[in-house]
Motif scaffolding. Structure first.
Motif, PDB file in Angstrom:
ATOM      1  N   SER A 141      -0.270  -5.689   7.568  1.00 29.45           N
ATOM      2  CA  SER A 141       0.195  -6.155   8.094  1.00 29.45           C
ATOM      3  C   SER A 141       1.593  -6.715   8.152  1.00 29.45           C
ATOM      4  CB  SER A 141      -0.380  -7.602   8.862  1.00 29.45           C
ATOM      5  OG  SER A 141       0.566  -9.079   8.050  1.00 29.45           O
ATOM      6  N   MET A 142       2.371  -6.644   7.006  1.00 27.41           N
ATOM      7  CA  MET A 142       3.734  -7.001   6.992  1.00 27.41           C
ATOM      8  C   MET A 142       4.634  -5.777   6.489  1.00 27.41           C
ATOM      9  SD  MET A 142       4.794 -10.725   4.819  1.00 27.41           S
ATOM     10  CE  MET A 142       3.228 -10.495   3.504  1.00 27.41           C
ATOM     11  N   ASP A 143       3.640  -4.535   6.795  1.00 28.04           N
ATOM     12  CA  ASP A 143       3.952  -2.869   6.210  1.00 28.04           C
ATOM     13  C   ASP A 143       4.028  -2.644   4.669  1.00 28.04           C
ATOM     14  OD1 ASP A 143       4.153  -0.241   6.640  1.00 28.04           O
ATOM     15  OD2 ASP A 143       6.562  -0.693   7.168  1.00 28.04           O
ATOM     16  N   TYR A 144       3.835  -3.103   3.972  1.00 36.96           N
ATOM     17  CA  TYR A 144       3.763  -3.232   2.786  1.00 36.96           C
ATOM     18  C   TYR A 144       2.767  -2.507   2.288  1.00 36.96           C
ATOM     19  CZ  TYR A 144       7.356  -7.080   2.280  1.00 36.96           C
ATOM     20  OH  TYR A 144       7.926  -7.889   3.307  1.00 36.96           O
ATOM     21  N   PRO A 145       1.777  -1.215   2.610  1.00 39.88           N
ATOM     22  CA  PRO A 145       0.797  -0.304   2.254  1.00 39.88           C
ATOM     23  C   PRO A 145       1.113  -0.608   0.571  1.00 39.88           C
ATOM     24  CG  PRO A 145       3.124   1.104   2.634  1.00 39.88           C
ATOM     25  CD  PRO A 145       3.025  -0.391   2.323  1.00 39.88           C
ATOM     26  N   ILE A 146      -0.286  -0.753   0.672  1.00 38.06           N
ATOM     27  CA  ILE A 146      -0.447  -1.558  -0.989  1.00 38.06           C
ATOM     28  C   ILE A 146      -1.895  -0.372  -1.421  1.00 38.06           C
ATOM     29  CG2 ILE A 146       0.759  -3.123  -2.068  1.00 38.06           C
ATOM     30  CD1 ILE A 146      -2.939  -4.700  -1.333  1.00 38.06           C
ATOM     31  N   ALA A 147      -2.835   0.028  -0.995  1.00 38.71           N
ATOM     32  CA  ALA A 147      -3.689   0.581  -1.255  1.00 38.71           C
ATOM     33  C   ALA A 147      -3.345   1.373  -2.115  1.00 38.71           C
ATOM     34  CB  ALA A 147      -4.862   1.876   0.425  1.00 38.71           C
ATOM     35  N   PRO A 148      -2.818   2.558  -2.415  1.00 36.94           N
ATOM     36  CA  PRO A 148      -2.473   3.579  -3.169  1.00 36.94           C
ATOM     37  C   PRO A 148      -2.409   2.591  -4.490  1.00 36.94           C
ATOM     38  CG  PRO A 148      -1.464   3.929  -0.987  1.00 36.94           C
ATOM     39  CD  PRO A 148      -1.889   2.644  -1.273  1.00 36.94           C
ATOM     40  N   PHE A 149      -1.467   1.710  -4.898  1.00 28.72           N
ATOM     41  CA  PHE A 149      -1.591   1.211  -5.817  1.00 28.72           C
ATOM     42  C   PHE A 149      -2.638   0.338  -6.649  1.00 28.72           C
ATOM     43  CE2 PHE A 149       2.469   0.433  -3.643  1.00 28.72           C
ATOM     44  CZ  PHE A 149       3.499   1.516  -4.365  1.00 28.72           C
ATOM     45  N   LEU A 150      -3.787  -0.008  -5.754  1.00 30.28           N
ATOM     46  CA  LEU A 150      -5.118  -0.580  -5.653  1.00 30.28           C
ATOM     47  C   LEU A 150      -6.000   0.452  -6.525  1.00 30.28           C
ATOM     48  CD1 LEU A 150      -5.677  -2.931  -2.701  1.00 30.28           C
ATOM     49  CD2 LEU A 150      -5.766  -3.859  -4.807  1.00 30.28           C
ATOM     50  N   LEU A 151      -5.297   1.672  -5.360  1.00 28.48           N
ATOM     51  CA  LEU A 151      -6.248   2.644  -6.295  1.00 28.48           C
ATOM     52  C   LEU A 151      -5.884   3.253  -7.621  1.00 28.48           C
ATOM     53  CD1 LEU A 151      -6.730   4.398  -3.108  1.00 28.48           C
ATOM     54  CD2 LEU A 151      -8.656   3.612  -4.037  1.00 28.48           C
ATOM     55  N   ASN A 152      -5.133   3.764  -8.031  1.00 25.15           N
ATOM     56  CA  ASN A 152      -4.814   4.072  -8.998  1.00 25.15           C
ATOM     57  C   ASN A 152      -4.476   3.186  -9.849  1.00 25.15           C
ATOM     58  OD1 ASN A 152      -1.782   2.556  -9.078  1.00 25.15           O
ATOM     59  ND2 ASN A 152      -0.501   3.858  -8.520  1.00 25.15           N
ATOM     60  N   GLY A 153      -4.658   1.344 -10.163  1.00 28.08           N
ATOM     61  CA  GLY A 153      -5.402   0.988 -10.979  1.00 28.08           C
ATOM     62  C   GLY A 153      -3.181  -0.083 -11.042  1.00 28.08           C
ATOM     63  N   TYR A 189       4.519  -6.249  -4.072  1.00 24.92           N
ATOM     64  CA  TYR A 189       4.988  -4.960  -3.542  1.00 24.92           C
ATOM     65  C   TYR A 189       5.894  -4.134  -3.964  1.00 24.92           C
ATOM     66  CZ  TYR A 189       5.631  -0.798  -0.047  1.00 24.92           C
ATOM     67  OH  TYR A 189       5.806  -0.051   0.116  1.00 24.92           O
ATOM     68  N   GLY A 190       6.941  -5.220  -4.195  1.00 26.13           N
ATOM     69  CA  GLY A 190       8.103  -4.263  -4.649  1.00 26.13           C
ATOM     70  C   GLY A 190       8.078  -3.802  -5.942  1.00 26.13           C
ATOM     71  N   LEU A 191       7.391  -4.561  -6.727  1.00 27.25           N
ATOM     72  CA  LEU A 191       7.196  -4.434  -8.318  1.00 27.25           C
ATOM     73  C   LEU A 191       6.379  -2.958  -8.463  1.00 27.25           C
ATOM     74  CD1 LEU A 191       6.640  -7.951  -9.866  1.00 27.25           C
ATOM     75  CD2 LEU A 191       8.712  -6.051 -10.475  1.00 27.25           C
ATOM     76  N   ASN A 192       5.219  -3.053  -7.372  1.00 27.68           N
ATOM     77  CA  ASN A 192       4.734  -1.363  -7.796  1.00 27.68           C
ATOM     78  C   ASN A 192       5.352  -0.374  -7.711  1.00 27.68           C
ATOM     79  OD1 ASN A 192       1.243  -2.868  -6.566  1.00 27.68           O
ATOM     80  ND2 ASN A 192       1.895  -2.682  -8.578  1.00 27.68           N
TER      81      ASN A 192
END
Length: 231
Positions: free
Chosen positions: A74-86, A47-50
């Motif tokens: 659940s840990m408040d690391y919202p990663i959906a945008p990074f999954l979506l933008n590749g 998450y931090g790298l992204n």
């Protein structure tokens, strides 16, 4: 000076305690027992790298894609945008691990999956589960030299290892060939578990590196670096 891959997020000091980030071309080994926090640490790093605009491939033997997304949120690391933008490629290999018992070509398949290795940082959690059925010394050496080749292209490879899944010979090959070697320790203390990141080796750090970093994982907060000194 190698480019430093920061994983800084404002709410914890993990990046600062670990030298300000991993230098490009580093092989990072994070070792710990079952339940020691390896997945939580690698999720926090991803998450931090992204967040620092570093692209990540995350290969997991632990969770389905849905499980991973739920765990991150659940840990408040919202990663959906990074999954979506590749910027984040998540690859669950749970079914492959179960099938790998009968397949000794697993390491070869891993090394020829080129799309896994296109990102800046590749995290494999846990490499020991992936290779425990097919790893002999020779194959493990091939795998390490393959990772080293990727390091030569500036990639950071982060591997987690559960030492009881590998022979001592093979585990020590990974330890001796890495640039950053971290062990995770946990011990019960009253009703809690004290968790510590022990930095055994850190080559090429930009800033000072803490040797012992206490941490805990909290719902809705994620990884918290303990301020108190570790006895």
């Amino acid at each position: 000076m190698a480019k430093i891959n920061s994983f800084e997020i404002p709410r914890d000091e993990l990046n600062a305690k670990l030298g300000g980030g991993f230098p490009a071309g580093s092989l990072v080994v994070i070792e710990g027992g079952s339940g020691g926090g390896k997945s939580s640490i690698t999720q926090r790093l991803a998450y931090g790298l992204n967040e620092s605009d570093v692209s990540v491939t995350f290969v997991s033997t632990q969770m389905t894609t849905k499980g991973f997304i739920n765990q991150m949120y659940s840990m408040d690391y919202p990663i959906a945008p990074f999954l979506l933008n590749g910027n984040l490629l998540y690859i669950p290999v749970i079914p492959l691990v179960q099938a790998a018992k009968s397949r000794f070509d697993f390491l070869e398949r891993l090394m020829t999956a080129e799309e896994l290795f296109e990102k800046n940082v590749i995290i494999i959690d846990t490499i020991s589960s992936l290779i425990k059925y097919s790893a002999n010394t020779e194959k493990s050496l091939d795998l390490i030299s393959f990772f080293k080749k990727l390091n030569g292209m500036g990639k950071v490879i982060i591997l987690t290892i559960e030492p009881n899944q590998l022979s001592e010979d093979i585990a020590s090959m990974f330890r001796s060939s890495c640039d950053v070697y971290i062990t995770l320790k946990s011990r019960p203390l009253g009703s809690e578990v004290k968790r510590t990141i022990v930095v055994n080796k850190f080559t090429g750090a930009k800033g000072p590196v803490g040797q012992m970093i206490g941490f805990r994982i909290e719902p809705k907060v994620g990884l918290v670096v303990e301020i108190a000194s570790v006895s």
